[in-house]
Design a protein around this motif. Structure first.
Motif, short mmCIF file in Angstrom:
data_model
loop_
_atom_site.label_atom_id
_atom_site.label_comp_id
_atom_site.label_asym_id
_atom_site.label_seq_id
_atom_site.Cartn_x
_atom_site.Cartn_y
_atom_site.Cartn_z
N ALA A 157 0.84 -1.20 0.00
CA ALA A 157 0.00 0.00 0.00
C ALA A 157 0.88 1.25 0.00
CB ALA A 157 -0.93 -0.01 1.20
N ALA A 158 1.98 1.23 0.75
CA ALA A 158 2.88 2.39 0.83
C ALA A 158 3.56 2.63 -0.53
CB ALA A 158 3.94 2.17 1.91
N ARG A 159 3.98 1.54 -1.19
CA ARG A 159 4.61 1.69 -2.52
C ARG A 159 3.62 2.25 -3.53
NH1 ARG A 159 7.76 -3.45 -1.95
NH2 ARG A 159 9.82 -2.74 -1.35
N ALA A 160 2.38 1.77 -3.47
CA ALA A 160 1.36 2.25 -4.41
C ALA A 160 1.13 3.75 -4.21
CB ALA A 160 0.07 1.46 -4.22
N ARG A 161 1.08 4.16 -2.92
CA ARG A 161 0.90 5.60 -2.63
C ARG A 161 2.07 6.39 -3.17
NH1 ARG A 161 -1.17 3.92 2.21
NH2 ARG A 161 0.82 4.15 3.26
N ALA A 162 3.30 5.91 -2.91
CA ALA A 162 4.50 6.63 -3.35
C ALA A 162 4.55 6.75 -4.87
CB ALA A 162 5.75 5.91 -2.82
N LEU A 163 4.05 5.75 -5.56
CA LEU A 163 4.07 5.77 -7.03
C LEU A 163 2.81 6.38 -7.61
CD1 LEU A 163 5.47 2.14 -7.56
CD2 LEU A 163 6.68 4.29 -8.02
N ASN A 164 1.90 6.78 -6.70
CA ASN A 164 0.63 7.38 -7.11
C ASN A 164 -0.18 6.44 -8.02
OD1 ASN A 164 -1.14 9.44 -6.82
ND2 ASN A 164 -0.35 10.65 -8.55
N LEU A 165 -0.19 5.17 -7.64
CA LEU A 165 -0.94 4.18 -8.42
C LEU A 165 -2.17 3.75 -7.64
CD1 LEU A 165 1.98 1.88 -9.64
CD2 LEU A 165 0.54 3.35 -11.06
N PRO A 166 -3.34 3.78 -8.29
CA PRO A 166 -4.56 3.32 -7.60
C PRO A 166 -4.51 1.80 -7.45
CG PRO A 166 -5.04 3.83 -9.89
CD PRO A 166 -3.58 4.14 -9.68
N LEU A 167 -4.72 1.32 -6.25
CA LEU A 167 -4.59 -0.13 -5.99
C LEU A 167 -5.38 -0.43 -4.72
CD1 LEU A 167 -2.78 -2.46 -7.13
CD2 LEU A 167 -1.11 -1.85 -5.41
N THR A 168 -6.15 -1.50 -4.73
CA THR A 168 -6.82 -1.94 -3.51
C THR A 168 -6.01 -3.08 -2.92
OG1 THR A 168 -8.95 -1.35 -4.45
CG2 THR A 168 -8.98 -2.86 -2.58
N VAL A 169 -5.62 -2.95 -1.66
CA VAL A 169 -4.82 -3.99 -0.99
C VAL A 169 -5.58 -4.46 0.25
CG1 VAL A 169 -2.60 -4.55 0.06
CG2 VAL A 169 -2.72 -2.77 -1.68
N ARG A 170 -5.69 -5.77 0.41
CA ARG A 170 -6.39 -6.27 1.59
C ARG A 170 -5.69 -7.50 2.15
NH1 ARG A 170 -11.54 -7.92 -0.18
NH2 ARG A 170 -11.25 -9.97 0.72
N GLN A 171 -5.57 -7.52 3.48
CA GLN A 171 -5.04 -8.72 4.13
C GLN A 171 -6.12 -9.80 4.11
OE1 GLN A 171 -4.31 -8.46 8.31
NE2 GLN A 171 -3.12 -10.35 8.33
N GLN A 172 -5.74 -10.99 3.64
CA GLN A 172 -6.72 -12.07 3.54
C GLN A 172 -6.01 -13.41 3.59
OE1 GLN A 172 -10.37 -12.13 2.94
NE2 GLN A 172 -9.87 -14.22 3.52
N ASP A 173 -6.43 -14.29 4.48
CA ASP A 173 -5.98 -15.68 4.45
C ASP A 173 -6.79 -16.38 3.37
OD1 ASP A 173 -5.47 -18.35 4.78
OD2 ASP A 173 -5.59 -18.30 6.97
N LEU A 174 -6.13 -16.82 2.32
CA LEU A 174 -6.87 -17.41 1.20
C LEU A 174 -7.47 -18.77 1.56
CD1 LEU A 174 -4.49 -16.31 -1.68
CD2 LEU A 174 -6.81 -15.47 -1.22
N GLY A 175 -7.03 -19.35 2.65
CA GLY A 175 -7.65 -20.57 3.14
C GLY A 175 -9.04 -20.31 3.70
N LEU A 176 -9.34 -19.04 3.97
CA LEU A 176 -10.65 -18.68 4.55
C LEU A 176 -11.43 -17.75 3.62
CD1 LEU A 176 -9.30 -17.77 8.13
CD2 LEU A 176 -10.35 -19.93 7.40
N TRP A 177 -11.01 -17.70 2.39
CA TRP A 177 -11.54 -16.70 1.45
C TRP A 177 -12.80 -17.20 0.76
CZ3 TRP A 177 -10.14 -16.25 -4.23
CH2 TRP A 177 -10.55 -15.04 -4.76
#
Ligand SMILES: C[S@@+](CC[C@H](N)C(=O)[O-])C[C@H]1O[C@@H](n2cnc3c(N)ncnc32)[C@H](O)[C@@H]1O
Length: 203
Positions: free
Chosen positions: A75-95
């Protein structure tokens, strides 16, 4: 054999790009088949080398990962590069995937035990819109015992047969098992036994 899950937060501690900054060449190549603005979901995306490259190419990218540390870094890199990006913490075993919400789903080195991986492939099928594309790149069984990266347990590694079975209703555009000289940060260095898979959900 019991498998010991890696502590991903610990691995991503510090500022180092553990798998480098460059996106997977296979992912970039596959993305050429997507329309501008396509909705792309990156699974087990870690520090986000693929997600960032795809967002920079004009796709609408969502990235999921288990590691809160990696999600914060991405998320910090996306902000620094001014790129729109949705980031979410997710255990894919529970997704539980939203239905038909994405035009492409990317999973690069999304290694986990076979049973979880089979469920995940089902969720990918659900997440894709008709005609949507799944792209998978990872280590196959022949990687076991090599020091160039990847899990140390055969159950966590891909095979051609499982991908054909898990995506039986899909049209396979590409399936290959190359030997690839890897230079992806400290995490992957040396010759890797990879599998590369690209398929489309039937409309
Ligand atoms: C080898 S890294 C690959 C990261 C990224 N895809 C890349 O190629 O740079 C594996 C990633 O899988 C994530 N991961 C492992 N188990 C997971 C799970 N159950 N749910 C979500 N992410 C998981 C880890 O946090 C880590 O970021």
């Amino acid at each position: 054999m019991a498998s010991v899950a890696p502590d991903w937060d610990e691995r991503f501690r510090g500022d180092e790009a553990l798998y480098g900054l460059a996106p997977s060449a296979f992912v970039v190549d596959c993305s050429l088949a997507l329309a501008h603005g396509a909705r792309v979901l990156c699974l087990a995306e870690g520090q986000g080398r693929n997600a960032l490259a795809l967002a920079a190419r004009g796709f609408r990218v969502t990235a999921l990962d288990l590691s809160a540390t990696a999600c914060r870094q991405l998320a910090a890199r996306a902000r620094a590069l001014n790129l729109p990006l949705t980031v979410r913490q997710q255990d894919l075993g529970l997704w539980s995937a939203p239905e038909a919400a994405f035009d492409a789903v990317i999973a690069v080195y999304a290694h986990m035990p076979r049973l979880l991986r089979r469920d995940l492939h089902g969720q990918i099928g659900r997440a894709l819109a008709p005609g949507g594309m799944v792209v998978i790149e990872g280590f196959r069984a022949e990687q076991l015992g090599r020091s160039s990266g990847g899990p140390r347990n055969a159950d966590w590694l891909y095979s051609e047969a499982e991908l054909r079975a898990d995506f039986a209703g899909f049209h396979i555009d590409y399936l290959a098992t190359p030997e690839v000289p890897l230079d992806e940060g400290r995490g992957h260095q040396g010759l890797g036994a990879l599998i590369r898979f690209r398929a489309r959900k039937q409309g």
